[in-house]
Motif scaffolding. Structure first.
Motif, PDB file in Angstrom:
ATOM      1  N   ALA A 136      -0.854 -68.666 -93.453  1.00  0.00           N
ATOM      2  CA  ALA A 136      -1.949 -67.795 -93.879  1.00  0.00           C
ATOM      3  C   ALA A 136      -1.662 -66.341 -93.530  1.00  0.00           C
ATOM      4  CB  ALA A 136      -3.242 -68.245 -93.210  1.00  0.00           C
ATOM      5  N   ASP A 137      -2.241 -65.454 -94.327  1.00  0.00           N
ATOM      6  CA  ASP A 137      -2.211 -64.033 -93.980  1.00  0.00           C
ATOM      7  C   ASP A 137      -3.311 -63.740 -92.960  1.00  0.00           C
ATOM      8  OD1 ASP A 137      -0.208 -63.169 -96.075  1.00  0.00           O
ATOM      9  OD2 ASP A 137      -1.747 -64.113 -97.325  1.00  0.00           O
ATOM     10  N   GLN A 138      -4.439 -64.350 -93.187  1.00  0.00           N
ATOM     11  CA  GLN A 138      -5.593 -64.103 -92.336  1.00  0.00           C
ATOM     12  C   GLN A 138      -6.156 -65.444 -91.875  1.00  0.00           C
ATOM     13  OE1 GLN A 138      -6.730 -60.930 -91.920  1.00  0.00           O
ATOM     14  NE2 GLN A 138      -5.573 -59.880 -93.550  1.00  0.00           N
ATOM     15  N   ILE A 139      -6.774 -65.396 -90.710  1.00  0.00           N
ATOM     16  CA  ILE A 139      -7.466 -66.589 -90.238  1.00  0.00           C
ATOM     17  C   ILE A 139      -8.945 -66.259 -90.094  1.00  0.00           C
ATOM     18  CG2 ILE A 139      -7.601 -68.316 -88.398  1.00  0.00           C
ATOM     19  CD1 ILE A 139      -4.683 -67.641 -87.724  1.00  0.00           C
ATOM     20  N   LEU A 140      -9.769 -67.053 -90.760  1.00  0.00           N
ATOM     21  CA  LEU A 140     -11.210 -66.884 -90.592  1.00  0.00           C
ATOM     22  C   LEU A 140     -11.612 -67.825 -89.462  1.00  0.00           C
ATOM     23  CD1 LEU A 140     -13.639 -65.355 -91.764  1.00  0.00           C
ATOM     24  CD2 LEU A 140     -14.026 -67.299 -93.290  1.00  0.00           C
ATOM     25  N   VAL A 141     -12.006 -67.213 -88.344  1.00  0.00           N
ATOM     26  CA  VAL A 141     -12.239 -67.983 -87.126  1.00  0.00           C
ATOM     27  C   VAL A 141     -13.734 -68.142 -86.877  1.00  0.00           C
ATOM     28  CG1 VAL A 141     -11.801 -68.104 -84.643  1.00  0.00           C
ATOM     29  CG2 VAL A 141     -10.144 -66.992 -86.156  1.00  0.00           C
ATOM     30  N   VAL A 142     -14.149 -69.370 -86.615  1.00  0.00           N
ATOM     31  CA  VAL A 142     -15.527 -69.599 -86.178  1.00  0.00           C
ATOM     32  C   VAL A 142     -15.504 -69.647 -84.651  1.00  0.00           C
ATOM     33  CG1 VAL A 142     -17.582 -71.027 -86.388  1.00  0.00           C
ATOM     34  CG2 VAL A 142     -15.901 -70.978 -88.247  1.00  0.00           C
ATOM     35  N   ALA A 143     -16.184 -68.713 -84.024  1.00  0.00           N
ATOM     36  CA  ALA A 143     -16.158 -68.642 -82.562  1.00  0.00           C
ATOM     37  C   ALA A 143     -17.578 -68.520 -82.028  1.00  0.00           C
ATOM     38  CB  ALA A 143     -15.321 -67.447 -82.105  1.00  0.00           C
ATOM     39  N   ARG A 144     -17.702 -68.725 -80.753  1.00  0.00           N
ATOM     40  CA  ARG A 144     -19.022 -68.702 -80.140  1.00  0.00           C
ATOM     41  C   ARG A 144     -19.232 -67.374 -79.422  1.00  0.00           C
ATOM     42  NH1 ARG A 144     -23.014 -71.933 -79.655  1.00  0.00           N
ATOM     43  NH2 ARG A 144     -21.915 -73.668 -80.634  1.00  0.00           N
ATOM     44  N   THR A 145     -20.271 -66.661 -79.822  1.00  0.00           N
ATOM     45  CA  THR A 145     -20.617 -65.406 -79.153  1.00  0.00           C
ATOM     46  C   THR A 145     -21.818 -65.581 -78.249  1.00  0.00           C
ATOM     47  OG1 THR A 145     -21.762 -64.813 -81.208  1.00  0.00           O
ATOM     48  CG2 THR A 145     -19.598 -63.833 -80.842  1.00  0.00           C
ATOM     49  N   ALA A 146     -22.497 -66.721 -78.363  1.00  0.00           N
ATOM     50  CA  ALA A 146     -23.648 -66.952 -77.486  1.00  0.00           C
ATOM     51  C   ALA A 146     -23.883 -68.443 -77.368  1.00  0.00           C
ATOM     52  CB  ALA A 146     -24.901 -66.282 -78.051  1.00  0.00           C
ATOM     53  N   SER A 147     -24.357 -68.880 -76.213  1.00  0.00           N
ATOM     54  CA  SER A 147     -24.692 -70.282 -76.018  1.00  0.00           C
ATOM     55  C   SER A 147     -26.183 -70.411 -75.790  1.00  0.00           C
ATOM     56  CB  SER A 147     -23.958 -70.841 -74.789  1.00  0.00           C
ATOM     57  OG  SER A 147     -22.579 -70.750 -74.977  1.00  0.00           O
ATOM     58  N   GLY A 148     -26.774 -71.370 -76.393  1.00  0.00           N
ATOM     59  CA  GLY A 148     -28.207 -71.583 -76.179  1.00  0.00           C
ATOM     60  C   GLY A 148     -28.497 -73.048 -76.315  1.00  0.00           C
ATOM     61  N   SER A 149     -29.764 -73.370 -76.423  1.00  0.00           N
ATOM     62  CA  SER A 149     -30.109 -74.784 -76.496  1.00  0.00           C
ATOM     63  C   SER A 149     -29.723 -75.356 -77.862  1.00  0.00           C
ATOM     64  CB  SER A 149     -31.607 -74.962 -76.248  1.00  0.00           C
ATOM     65  OG  SER A 149     -32.330 -74.238 -77.215  1.00  0.00           O
ATOM     66  N   ASN A 150     -29.762 -74.513 -78.879  1.00  0.00           N
ATOM     67  CA  ASN A 150     -29.420 -74.990 -80.212  1.00  0.00           C
ATOM     68  C   ASN A 150     -27.974 -74.612 -80.519  1.00  0.00           C
ATOM     69  OD1 ASN A 150     -29.107 -75.613 -82.865  1.00  0.00           O
ATOM     70  ND2 ASN A 150     -30.994 -74.608 -83.555  1.00  0.00           N
ATOM     71  N   PRO A 151     -27.101 -75.603 -80.641  1.00  0.00           N
ATOM     72  CA  PRO A 151     -25.683 -75.281 -80.835  1.00  0.00           C
ATOM     73  C   PRO A 151     -25.403 -74.543 -82.136  1.00  0.00           C
ATOM     74  CG  PRO A 151     -26.076 -77.644 -81.090  1.00  0.00           C
ATOM     75  CD  PRO A 151     -27.352 -77.049 -80.574  1.00  0.00           C
ATOM     76  N   GLU A 152     -26.353 -74.592 -83.062  1.00  0.00           N
ATOM     77  CA  GLU A 152     -26.125 -73.873 -84.318  1.00  0.00           C
ATOM     78  C   GLU A 152     -26.211 -72.365 -84.120  1.00  0.00           C
ATOM     79  OE1 GLU A 152     -28.811 -75.353 -87.267  1.00  0.00           O
ATOM     80  OE2 GLU A 152     -28.090 -77.417 -87.093  1.00  0.00           O
ATOM     81  N   ASP A 153     -26.898 -71.950 -83.068  1.00  0.00           N
ATOM     82  CA  ASP A 153     -27.018 -70.516 -82.809  1.00  0.00           C
ATOM     83  C   ASP A 153     -25.816 -70.029 -82.020  1.00  0.00           C
ATOM     84  OD1 ASP A 153     -29.464 -70.607 -84.038  1.00  0.00           O
ATOM     85  OD2 ASP A 153     -30.573 -70.878 -82.158  1.00  0.00           O
TER      86      ASP A 153
END
Lengths: 378, 435, 378, 435
Positions: free
Chosen positions: C163-180
């Motif tokens: 790949a030229d670029q990688i689209l990364v899903v990372a965690r910027t905050a932790s809370g009770s709801n993992p989707e956030d």
């Protein structure tokens, strides 16, 4: 390693086969299933004469003191003939719970009657929230009038309609651990406030709804320490589950043999249908289930007899195999038999309904696999 | 692509009419749904009455011409009627293969006796029983238990056979009998349409998993007039088979969505250790598996309907749909037991039976229907044949593997075919018939 | 109801078949799988010429604006030929996530490159604790120096090596709801602190371990609002899962056809082996799985195209069917082929390894059945 | 009844001896276990060296007389050796069917060439390859790719065949070739034992799921001296088959307990959403299912061993055990994927591969072994035959369904049989041979 029967077991097996051959032909099984009570009193009396109700009760309490493997040999034959009797309820579940939990005077008072077959016990455990873990017991026993009062419903209880006594597992206390607070009560079926209704369905042997409406029980009828019944119940469950698994293995063997024999004699297109690979595969499925159930159940029984620490896992393994396997083998046998198999008088359906009923009794495969995992990790 | 069933305004209007009529006419005992397999003499009387009402509307034969006692409905309207009956778990009134049997009768429609009879069947004023499916799927002379001996102008029937159909006693029986004991199989049989009240006919108490499915009938020196013979001596199996030439998945497959719904409802409303069964991770997986199989069945039925409606060649598809429905039914019965435990075995007579015992019935019926897909011949064999993977040469000569599609109503609903046309049509249907 | 392809789809299908027939013969698939990169650049360039990377990108961003069903038609053919390409990573997962989450200038900046095939994106989601729920994303992105710093490992990432670029899903905050707390970052593969290792195994297309060691990302490379990426990721997942299911359906169809054809031509004991019922049953198993996967995937695609509220359930249903079905069909096809099927050059094994790899990608059947139950109850 | 394996003090003493020897002699590369299917030239050299060490101890043929290069061990001691090798995942050194092939060689043991060869095989100083199983299970002349043409006293071999055995190039090949092109199948073949270094023999790069399992070898005008012929012209298939007459479950079944242990370990040590995989209710069910199948396999092997040791008639049991092991292997590969996800596919070269990639190998090997139970003939067919449910008459004449138990070492390990005895023994083994 020796997987053969010993001399006594061989005798027991021969005796059981003769007995069943005489007493439990297909038509008789149907007749008993169709009768309102589902109970063949004269068969029970004959069983009692030869001592079967007392097999796993020690001699000091009027029993024969046989091993669980010995009893398994008899159960395998009973299963092969789809024999219905209150043996499991009375002579295994109730006797073993009393043996494990009761004080000596209770054992002296109760076990000889069970061993002689004169007293029949039902074992009342499951409730409307049908499950087999200790948390599913919610029937309330409250302290009152120097004894206990029982209120609630037991469901799917075998033999309650013909029992003299009902051994009831009830809750006397609730806490964080559902195993705590369970208590065993001996309640006469005719006691005031007890009502028994035979349930209706494709069930084979009868199961009952038992209602307890303000039933008074004296302290002397509490078996063991109030609140501490679970270990005894669990031991009784393990022993009953192991012999039941062998009963189911016997049934599985029978439906395999029926499928094999039919496939050899039923002609289609000029050849026995057993020459068709799809038919063969159904027969082989039944055979594999029969052998798997048989050997895993016998292994569990020997571990129970040896007091092996792995016995509980072996028991759950055997029941998981028997629960799924008996039902699968029946389906396979029906596939081989096609239309004729659905004829009640042909003799296959009494196994099918037992397979489906016993699949859940004392816990289904899902329950026992989860239990195995729990026991294996700890 | 469009997977949605779209209804025209006209269909929706008709639906309203059907709903109203059904609400007004379904007897109380049948309002929770009912199945003939749960035979109960009292209820059966209500069924017969309701059946006659359906017949009067022409709705027992919705797509047939009104002149023959049918409803004269289009296929689009028929679907609506079926859906509404299915919703009320009463579609079985239209489920009997008498539809197919009527096709076999059509060639004789000009014979006054037959024409009247057809109308009578369509309007529900007579009950017809026909040979149990297993017997007519394979030509097994040994399995035909009834003999017909010529005696002057009459025939004398004796022996015993399994029949299927509604009710406790038929007005007419379609009988497949052995007529010429020593001749070749395809010439040995005769078919009769015989009034049920003739002397020597006894319906025996049947004790099967599905009481309404197969009834044993015995014939003791039953004298049958020659006009009851269908076609010619020797045509019996050919004619009987012609009535079953339709692909295994008929136009009216047994839908299981209701059983699944009942199971899901139980799993939502019942708890284990304080948690709804549906949220128990293991049971959830099983329930979703059942849901998936049900949806696949629906998609396959849609595919088949779309292929038929667009005139595409159906090959293995109908047999595949039937095979998967049969397997899904067996799997549903397993999953019901896993989820419901002993509750899955309580029948409608037990006050604690969930959904009026429908899942207990499903336990038994899935076993009964499984028998239609035996290891010897069945859906899998039909699929294999369509895929070009037939039996070895030397066996295939002995085994009829039906591959031709059903001949449409010979002559259709309007035409009046010559008998000769139909015979040639039928006799070209399968290798066995050519032998 | 109309289950036929429309005119455009028929054209697409014919074009895709011609393309694959030329570019993806069995030997070529093997060669690509065996190459260090697993990437056939000239095939990708040809795909790009005919516009495939831009199919589900709107015209305003340089794409063709095709429907998901249109793309599914192409994927079914790609699956039939076991074609490997970074299309799913770049032109579906990354493009759809950017389309759903990005602002207009990001879309203008990133999508045309994806649509033309000039820029290839990998989509980095799964981590050493391999799972597909939002809670399994634990790679930390911390605010630093007016941007973010990424630290952690992504595992089993397709196409990251090319790949030229990688689209990364990372965690910027932790809370009770993992989707956030999930955030999308665009990271050049060559960025400082990024290392990519191709993993070794029976995997078919390459997957990679991608390590992020103090990788600096500017705010402008954050796609969408920090912490709010999940809805866009989930939409991208649904779309990618639906077309992937059709890719798997195409592969399932191919292994069915291979089994059927082999059974008709391979002679044993003087007859084609397809005359044996056990062989027939394996072929039929593969056929049933192929048809089940195909129709459930097409239904999911039409629901996505229609914006139906049931689309997510339909997508999970389709993937559950394809995940188990493709693998089962391969096993069945191997059973029919016996020894010859295990020869890599015969052509069956490249489907088998894809089936086993894709079984998990974007969630396996267990994951999707649980998701269905969750979606159906709420 | 007693399900426990009890060891004598003598056995336990021997076990200690074996443990010590193995600890001292296993090369470093093999200490985590290793399989020939993961071929790697460098490691293979270590294997060959270790193989020779085993051979020197007599442990490549533990139960054979020391005079023939064997270990002269009792069965009880052999079991201990096998268990210890299995514990180290190195039992495959003793897994090749050369044991059975040696039985087929025994009749010729008095011929000097053969006797030496047998000792050499036993001691590991030569590597023998033999025909790939699929070929010898069914007599399919069409599938035999090698032709042998008589040329004076020699034979000329040409064509290509699949072989199995250890290593990258064999010292000897057991070859099944077509000798008489037009004669009846059972007379058309010849078996040869041919040195691997002869001109015109080329081992081709093999690319299969299990690189060490089947190797393609081509023969281009390979001249073979007549003394390489085993038995007579026309005996080839009979002799080759005799080497495989043992029931499908040989004395050395492939045990899967280690794979299961690796899977359970992974499930204990790895987490999903904070919970060990083993505690995830759905995965727990699957893991217990795998455990149950593994235990059933063990029980069946115990049963078979008990039946053999007590002289009971084995009928379907060995084939049943093999069938269930094959199915359990396939199911274990499915469950591994469900539990481990993509980790199940990482091979031993990947640093993140759990348990050195053993479960990735299991994925491939379960598919490879499944091919030994084809739909045409296999364990199920053998069981059906034993149950008295054979093929239709007209097919069974064409299909050899082996039912006789393996003849024990003809003449046993001590006797020196006449060749004639053995031939008659072998030729009474199956219906096909009698035809």
């Amino acid at each position: 390693m020796d997987l053969g029967l010993n001399e006594i077991q061989t005798m027991l097996q021969n005796l059981a086969r003769e007995f069943m051959e005489t007493e439990m032909p297909t038509a008789r099984v149907l007749e008993i299933d169709d009768s309102p009570s589902g109970f063949a009193v004269e068969v029970w009396e004959k069983m009692s004469e030869i001592g079967w109700p007392g097999m796993v009760i020690p001699e000091q309490y009027g029993g024969l003191g046989s091993s669980f493997t010995d009893l398994g040999v008899v159960y395998e034959v009973m299963g092969y003939y789809a024999c219905s009797s209150p043996h499991l309820s009375s002579a295994v579940l109730a006797s073993q719970a009393i043996l494990e939990a009761g004080n000596d005077s209770q054992k002296q008072a109760l076990l000889p009657g069970i061993a002689s077959g004169q007293q029949i016990f039902a074992f009342a455990y499951t409730e409307p929230e049908y499950a087999w873990g200790p948390g599913s017991v919610q029937l309330q026993a409250t302290r009152q009038n120097g004894g206990f009062t029982l209120n609630g419903t037991k469901l799917f209880i075998p033999d309650a309609n013909i029992a003299d006594q009902i051994l009831v597992v009830a809750r006397t206390a609730s806490g964080s651990n559902p195993e705590d607070g369970l208590t065993l009560f001996v309640v006469p079926r005719e006691a005031s406030g007890v009502s028994v209704r035979v349930q209706s369905g494709w069930l084979g042997p009868k199961v009952c709804e038992v209602n307890f409406d303000g039933v008074q029980v004296a302290d002397s009828e509490v078996v063991g320490a109030p609140g501490g019944a679970w270990p005894a119940v669990e031991k009784a469950f393990d022993r009953a589950t192991a012999v039941l698994s062998l009963y189911m293995a016997g049934g599985t063997q029978r439906v395999f043999e029926m499928a094999r024999d039919y496939s050899q004699t039923r002609i289609a297109f000029g050849v026995p249908i057993g020459t068709f690979q799809r038919v063969q595969d159904h027969v082989i499925e039944a055979l594999n289930q029969a052998d798997s159930a048989k050997w895993s159940a016998y292994e569990a029984l020997t571990q129970l007899d040896d007091g092996s620490p792995g016995a509980a896992v072996a028991v759950s393994l055997a029941k998981a195999v028997a629960s799924d396997g008996f039902a699968l083998a029946c389906d396979a046998s029906h596939h081989v038999h096609a239309g004729i198999g659905t004829d009640l008088e042909y003799g296959l359906t009494q196994f099918t309904k037992r397979a489906r009923n016993l699949q859940h009794y004392l816990g289904d495969a899902i329950f026992h696999k989860a239990r195995m995992a729990r026991l294996m990790v700890t | 692509m469009d997977f949605a069933l779209q209804y025209t305004d006209e269909q929706q209007h008709f639906r309203q009419e059907v709903k109203t009529w059904l609400d007004d006419n379904i007897p109380g005992e049948l309002r929770d749904g009912w199945f003939p397999q749960d035979q109960d003499p009292a209820v059966w009387e209500s069924c017969l009455a309701f059946r006659r009402l359906l017949g009067e509307k022409g709705w027992l034969a919705p797509a047939e011409p009104a002149a023959q006692g049918g409803g004269g409905l289009t296929d689009a309207h028929e679907i609506v009627l079926l859906e509404e009956l299915e919703d009320r778990r009463l579609r079985w009134f239209l489920d009997t293969p008498s539809q197919s049997l009527k096709q076999a009768l059509l060639p004789w429609i000009n014979q006054p006796h037959t024409g009247e009879l057809l109308t009578a069947i369509n309007t529900g004023s007579v009950l017809l029983w026909y040979p149990w499916l297993e017997q007519v799927k394979e030509l097994e002379l040994g399995s035909i238990g009834i003999r017909a001996l010529r005696d002057g102008d009459d025939y004398i029937l004796s022996g015993k056979g399994l029949f299927t159909g509604h009710g406790r006693r038929p007005d007419y029986l379609w009988i497949l009998a052995l007529a010429g004991p020593e001749s070749a199989p395809e010439e040995a049989t005769a078919a009769f349409l015989v009034p049920g009240e003739l002397d020597g006919i006894a319906v025996q108490t049947n004790r099967t998993l599905a009481p309404g499915e197969a009834m044993a009938v015995s014939f003791e020196q039953t004298r049958v007039p020659a006009y009851c013979l269908l076609g010619n001596d020797g045509d019996g199996w050919l004619l009987t088979r012609a009535a079953f030439l339709e692909e295994p998945a008929s136009r009216l497959p047994r839908l299981q969505e209701h059983d699944l719904e009942a199971l899901l409802l139980f799993a939502k409303e019942n708890f284990r250790e304080g948690v709804p069964l549906l949220d128990h991770p293991v049971l959830q997986q099983l329930l979703m598996e059942a849901h998936i199989e049900s949806r696949i069945n629906q998609l396959f039925r849609m595919r088949d309907a779309w292929m038929r409606s667009t005139g595409q060649d159906m090959t293995y598809q109908a047999a595949q749909t039937a095979l998967l429905e049969s397997r899904a039914a067996r799997r549903l019965s397993e999953i019901s037991r896993d989820v419901m435990g002993a509750y899955a075995l309580l029948d409608r007579r037990d006050p604690r039976a969930p959904s009026s015992g429908t899942l207990e019935l499903q336990q038994r019926m899935s076993l009964v229907h499984q028998s239609q897909d035996s290891g010897v011949e069945g859906y899998a064999a039909a699929i294999a044949q369509h895929l070009g993977m037939g039996m070895p040469q030397d066996l295939s000569q002995d085994i009829s593997m039906e591959t031709s599609p059903a001949p449409n109503h010979p002559g259709g609903a309007t035409g009046k075919p010559e008998q000769a046309d139909v015979s040639s049509d039928v006799s070209s249907a399968g290798p066995l018939l050519k032998k």
